[in-house]
Design a protein around this motif. Sequence first.
Motif, PDB file in Angstrom:
ATOM      1  N   GLY A 142      79.370  61.400  21.435  1.00  6.54           N
ATOM      2  CA  GLY A 142      79.268  60.766  20.114  1.00  6.54           C
ATOM      3  C   GLY A 142      77.845  60.527  19.648  1.00  6.54           C
ATOM      4  N   ILE A 143      76.860  60.912  20.465  1.00 10.32           N
ATOM      5  CA  ILE A 143      75.462  60.728  20.054  1.00 10.32           C
ATOM      6  C   ILE A 143      74.912  62.093  19.602  1.00 10.32           C
ATOM      7  N   LEU A 144      74.290  62.079  18.442  1.00 11.73           N
ATOM      8  CA  LEU A 144      73.634  63.299  17.967  1.00 11.73           C
ATOM      9  C   LEU A 144      72.167  63.252  18.399  1.00 11.73           C
ATOM     10  N   TYR A 145      71.782  64.209  19.239  1.00 11.70           N
ATOM     11  CA  TYR A 145      70.383  64.343  19.636  1.00 11.70           C
ATOM     12  C   TYR A 145      69.802  65.507  18.842  1.00 11.70           C
ATOM     13  N   VAL A 146      68.683  65.276  18.170  1.00  6.00           N
ATOM     14  CA  VAL A 146      68.080  66.388  17.437  1.00  6.00           C
ATOM     15  C   VAL A 146      66.613  66.529  17.781  1.00  6.00           C
ATOM     16  N   SER A 147      66.190  67.772  17.894  1.00  7.27           N
ATOM     17  CA  SER A 147      64.787  68.053  18.133  1.00  7.27           C
ATOM     18  C   SER A 147      64.122  68.253  16.770  1.00  7.27           C
ATOM     19  N   LYS A 148      63.047  67.506  16.541  1.00  2.00           N
ATOM     20  CA  LYS A 148      62.330  67.646  15.265  1.00  2.00           C
ATOM     21  C   LYS A 148      61.853  69.081  15.076  1.00  2.00           C
ATOM     22  N   GLU A 149      61.501  69.715  16.202  1.00  2.00           N
ATOM     23  CA  GLU A 149      61.023  71.100  16.110  1.00  2.00           C
ATOM     24  C   GLU A 149      62.115  72.017  15.568  1.00  2.00           C
ATOM     25  N   ASP A 150      63.340  71.830  16.086  1.00  4.65           N
ATOM     26  CA  ASP A 150      64.465  72.636  15.601  1.00  4.65           C
ATOM     27  C   ASP A 150      64.682  72.403  14.112  1.00  4.65           C
ATOM     28  N   LEU A 151      64.657  71.118  13.730  1.00  4.59           N
ATOM     29  CA  LEU A 151      64.909  70.780  12.327  1.00  4.59           C
ATOM     30  C   LEU A 151      63.826  71.376  11.434  1.00  4.59           C
ATOM     31  N   ARG A 152      62.589  71.265  11.915  1.00  6.41           N
ATOM     32  CA  ARG A 152      61.465  71.773  11.129  1.00  6.41           C
ATOM     33  C   ARG A 152      61.588  73.284  10.932  1.00  6.41           C
ATOM     34  N   ARG A 153      61.972  73.964  12.001  1.00  3.12           N
ATOM     35  CA  ARG A 153      62.147  75.406  11.922  1.00  3.12           C
ATOM     36  C   ARG A 153      63.183  75.767  10.841  1.00  3.12           C
ATOM     37  N   VAL A 154      64.256  74.995  10.821  1.00  2.00           N
ATOM     38  CA  VAL A 154      65.314  75.245   9.831  1.00  2.00           C
ATOM     39  C   VAL A 154      64.786  74.985   8.417  1.00  2.00           C
ATOM     40  N   ALA A 155      64.099  73.849   8.234  1.00  2.00           N
ATOM     41  CA  ALA A 155      63.616  73.484   6.892  1.00  2.00           C
ATOM     42  C   ALA A 155      62.588  74.496   6.397  1.00  2.00           C
ATOM     43  N   LEU A 156      61.721  74.942   7.308  1.00  2.52           N
ATOM     44  CA  LEU A 156      60.628  75.820   6.885  1.00  2.52           C
ATOM     45  C   LEU A 156      61.073  77.262   6.624  1.00  2.52           C
ATOM     46  N   THR A 157      62.361  77.552   6.833  1.00  2.85           N
ATOM     47  CA  THR A 157      62.844  78.868   6.389  1.00  2.85           C
ATOM     48  C   THR A 157      62.831  78.927   4.864  1.00  2.85           C
ATOM     49  N   GLU A 158      62.715  77.783   4.232  1.00  3.90           N
ATOM     50  CA  GLU A 158      62.541  77.743   2.775  1.00  3.90           C
ATOM     51  C   GLU A 158      61.057  77.966   2.492  1.00  3.90           C
ATOM     52  N   GLU A 159      60.718  79.071   1.844  1.00  3.62           N
ATOM     53  CA  GLU A 159      59.296  79.398   1.720  1.00  3.62           C
ATOM     54  C   GLU A 159      58.510  78.472   0.792  1.00  3.62           C
ATOM     55  N   LYS A 160      59.211  77.713  -0.063  1.00  7.49           N
ATOM     56  CA  LYS A 160      58.490  76.798  -0.951  1.00  7.49           C
ATOM     57  C   LYS A 160      58.226  75.447  -0.291  1.00  7.49           C
ATOM     58  N   ILE A 161      58.660  75.292   0.938  1.00  7.66           N
ATOM     59  CA  ILE A 161      58.394  74.034   1.638  1.00  7.66           C
ATOM     60  C   ILE A 161      57.199  74.192   2.563  1.00  7.66           C
ATOM     61  N   LYS A 162      56.212  73.294   2.347  1.00  7.25           N
ATOM     62  CA  LYS A 162      54.974  73.375   3.117  1.00  7.25           C
ATOM     63  C   LYS A 162      55.125  72.650   4.455  1.00  7.25           C
ATOM     64  N   SER A 163      55.690  71.431   4.361  1.00  5.13           N
ATOM     65  CA  SER A 163      55.830  70.667   5.595  1.00  5.13           C
ATOM     66  C   SER A 163      57.107  69.846   5.532  1.00  5.13           C
ATOM     67  N   ALA A 164      57.658  69.569   6.705  1.00  9.37           N
ATOM     68  CA  ALA A 164      58.890  68.789   6.749  1.00  9.37           C
ATOM     69  C   ALA A 164      58.789  67.749   7.844  1.00  9.37           C
ATOM     70  N   ASP A 165      59.210  66.554   7.535  1.00 10.58           N
ATOM     71  CA  ASP A 165      59.245  65.507   8.546  1.00 10.58           C
ATOM     72  C   ASP A 165      60.635  64.870   8.527  1.00 10.58           C
ATOM     73  N   PHE A 166      60.946  64.141   9.585  1.00 12.06           N
ATOM     74  CA  PHE A 166      62.301  63.626   9.725  1.00 12.06           C
ATOM     75  C   PHE A 166      62.270  62.186  10.200  1.00 12.06           C
ATOM     76  N   ASP A 167      63.290  61.452   9.810  1.00 10.22           N
ATOM     77  CA  ASP A 167      63.374  60.061  10.242  1.00 10.22           C
ATOM     78  C   ASP A 167      64.851  59.674  10.302  1.00 10.22           C
ATOM     79  N   ILE A 168      65.122  58.534  10.913  1.00  3.16           N
ATOM     80  CA  ILE A 168      66.515  58.085  11.046  1.00  3.16           C
ATOM     81  C   ILE A 168      66.630  56.681  10.464  1.00  3.16           C
ATOM     82  N   ALA A 169      67.621  56.468   9.625  1.00  3.22           N
ATOM     83  CA  ALA A 169      67.873  55.130   9.066  1.00  3.22           C
ATOM     84  C   ALA A 169      69.290  54.712   9.463  1.00  3.22           C
ATOM     85  N   ARG A 170      69.372  53.515  10.044  1.00  2.00           N
ATOM     86  CA  ARG A 170      70.674  53.043  10.524  1.00  2.00           C
ATOM     87  C   ARG A 170      71.151  51.857   9.688  1.00  2.00           C
ATOM     88  N   PRO A 171      72.477  51.688   9.578  1.00  2.38           N
ATOM     89  CA  PRO A 171      73.008  50.561   8.814  1.00  2.38           C
ATOM     90  C   PRO A 171      72.443  49.239   9.330  1.00  2.38           C
TER      91      PRO A 171
END
Lengths: 426, 350
Positions: free
Chosen positions: A24-53
């Motif tokens: 039930g826990i989602l573990y994510v690697s920022k590197e993986d996420l960044r790789r996915v986001a940067l497949t969009e050529e108009k995106i220069k940089s991507a960062d990630f954060d988590i917000a909890r209730p």
Amino acid sequence: MKLELGKLTIRDIRFSEESKISEGILYVSKEDLRRVALTEEKIKSADFDIARPGESVRITPVKDVVEPRVKTEGPGGIFPGFIAGVDTVGSGKTLALKGMAVVTTGPIVNFQEGVIDMSGPGADYTPFSKLLNLCVICEPVDNCEKHQYESALRMAGLKIASFVAGLGKDIAPEETETFETPDLLTGMKAFPELPRVAYVQMLQSQGLLHDTYVYGVDAKKILPTVLYPTESMDGAILSGNCVSACDKNPTYIHENNPIVEDLFKQHGKTINFVAHVITNENVFLADKERSSNQTAKLCKMLGLDAVIISEEGFGNPDTDLIMNCKKIEAEGIKTVIVTDEYAGRDGKSQSLADADKAADALVTAGNANQLVRLPKLDKVIGTMDYISKIAGSSDKALQSDGSIEVEIQVITGATSEVGFHTLSAR
Amino acid sequence: MSKLRVVHYINQFFAQIGGEEKADYPIELREGTPVGPGLAFTQAFGEDAEIVGTIICGDSYFNENIEETTKKVVEMVKGLKPDVVIFGPAFNAGRYGFACGTCAAAVHDELELPVVTGMYPENPGVDTAKDKAYVVVTKNSAADMRHAVKVMAPLALKLARHEHVGASCEEGYINQGIRVNFFEKKRGSERAVEMLLKKIAGKPYETEYPMPSFDRVEPMPAVKDLAHAKIALVTSGGICPKGNPDHIESSNATKFGEYSIEGVTDLTEETFETAHGGYDPSYANEDPDRVLPVDIMRDLEKEGVIGKLHELFYTTVGNGTAVASAKKYGAEIGKRLLSAGVNAVILTST
């Protein structure tokens, strides 16, 4: 058409070396996420954060909210026309990651992004404060035009949601709900005594980044059409909207359309839920006339007794709402309309920009002009640079104690016109 | 903490002075001990509030001496320095309701005190208190007193303490056009389905927003002699001088702007922009003539198609802007255009 919607509740999100879902826990690697986001050529940089209730966190400027879903059986894939091909979706099996969302942020048009507070009074107004939010913060490349930035950020959100959902593809859902809509003839034979009901959903399509997509098609360019109600559960409709935050439908709401869900609850019991009719909200008069004519025609063709009509946005689309209501009622089909109000900060003004006596059954999601004071929160995901510019805010919004006084218009999903939330007015 | 102070207004009947035959009973103030329904209110207040005075007036007496008696009620209330004033409840008694509503409105206006009354929705007195008093919904006879007090007393306490008052359906008062937000127990989609099922079955249901009577404006006849007409430009598209000097809001604008275009033949990216928050402003900012067509109007002026372009233009943001505000700006702009001798206006939106 039959869809088995499997649900897997995510109980926490953590950054990690490896991306996976475990117990039930989602573990994510920022590197993986960044790789996915940067497949969009108009995106220069991507960062990630988590917000909890419950955390003292404000997310702004919010563009879209997406629930991760993946197809585990059957034709097509989630978000057809963007992430998957254009096979007809809505049948087979789908897995949804519940209790979480991917939230994209970025100042595309400044005015038209929103605020999600995870605690305090603002949290009561947004349904998304109850979710674990994986936030995606994307910077565009230099000289990126607004529409390119919108497209890139929209795609990044969809791709990351799909990537995350893919991590759960082989995990058995904790719970499965089945939704089934027979074809018209079978349905008529199966439920001869039940009133025939459809959902008429108006999609925001005023243009200049007020766009909704259906199977990859800009909704501005569609004629009203008929879907099986399960198609939207597989992402057939999604948001490309930059428009006031409180009453646009983020992609999450299209995937979890509450009117579809609540009509399904009555299906086969008190009603025969026949179809999901979609139409648009274009700005030219001829378009408004054509779309409302075609919508009323489809309702008549389907042999309906009653419909629920939902609006998206306000002002100009109020005229589409009233046209749809009037013309469908004129066909002898009963209507309930769902909208929100712009009654002024004092609540004394007329709430809609158009009105007709045919609209005698209305559900309201509240007055978007109502002021609310949101205290300063400890952490901001994104930036507060645009807080005084967001529609519903003003240059007097920021108070000396760091709190902001704004209309609830700035809060993502506050006055959801598909009735996703409980806010109302009298 | 000392108790909150309440003044109570009732008629001769509820003061147990008499019925119709005593309706000419003149106005009287009884300080201290509560009278008639005041006892029930006192009980409902418990330790929180007390009735410090009761104003009693015959219904005929009030209706025959309206102005003078209203003034007296205001004076009496003022002298007692209350935190809130309760009138009635008047149920369906027309003259009593009128007295309650009229005095409540006067106390609200002149003393800026919160006021509560209670009436049957069809009581003609309801209108007199519009926008000023909270009128609690009662049944049409005094048999409903217990219920009326149960709703009016806590509402009066809330008002006396300046606490937030909820929506009409939560608090039990008559909605007189002011929209108040609140959280329902069920989400909107579920309420919509329930309402639809009732409508299909022909059962009664209550719409959450009764349609307003809509104000439609008849277009003026066409301008006959354009070549000698003075034309003005007015927009809700938010075009304003660069930097938005008057800070017109991007949504729900609280003002309009009046700016000069004397000698301006073309709006450029360097000189003008839009304040509007309802659309992607890229194209409007790149060439503001797209929303406020000054360039075309100057061409038409030069070609003699129109007489003259008015040297001032008016602008606001029509995005989520309250209809009441728009109406106010329209009236004021119209006045200024008329006095400037403008013959016709081109209104542009977005």
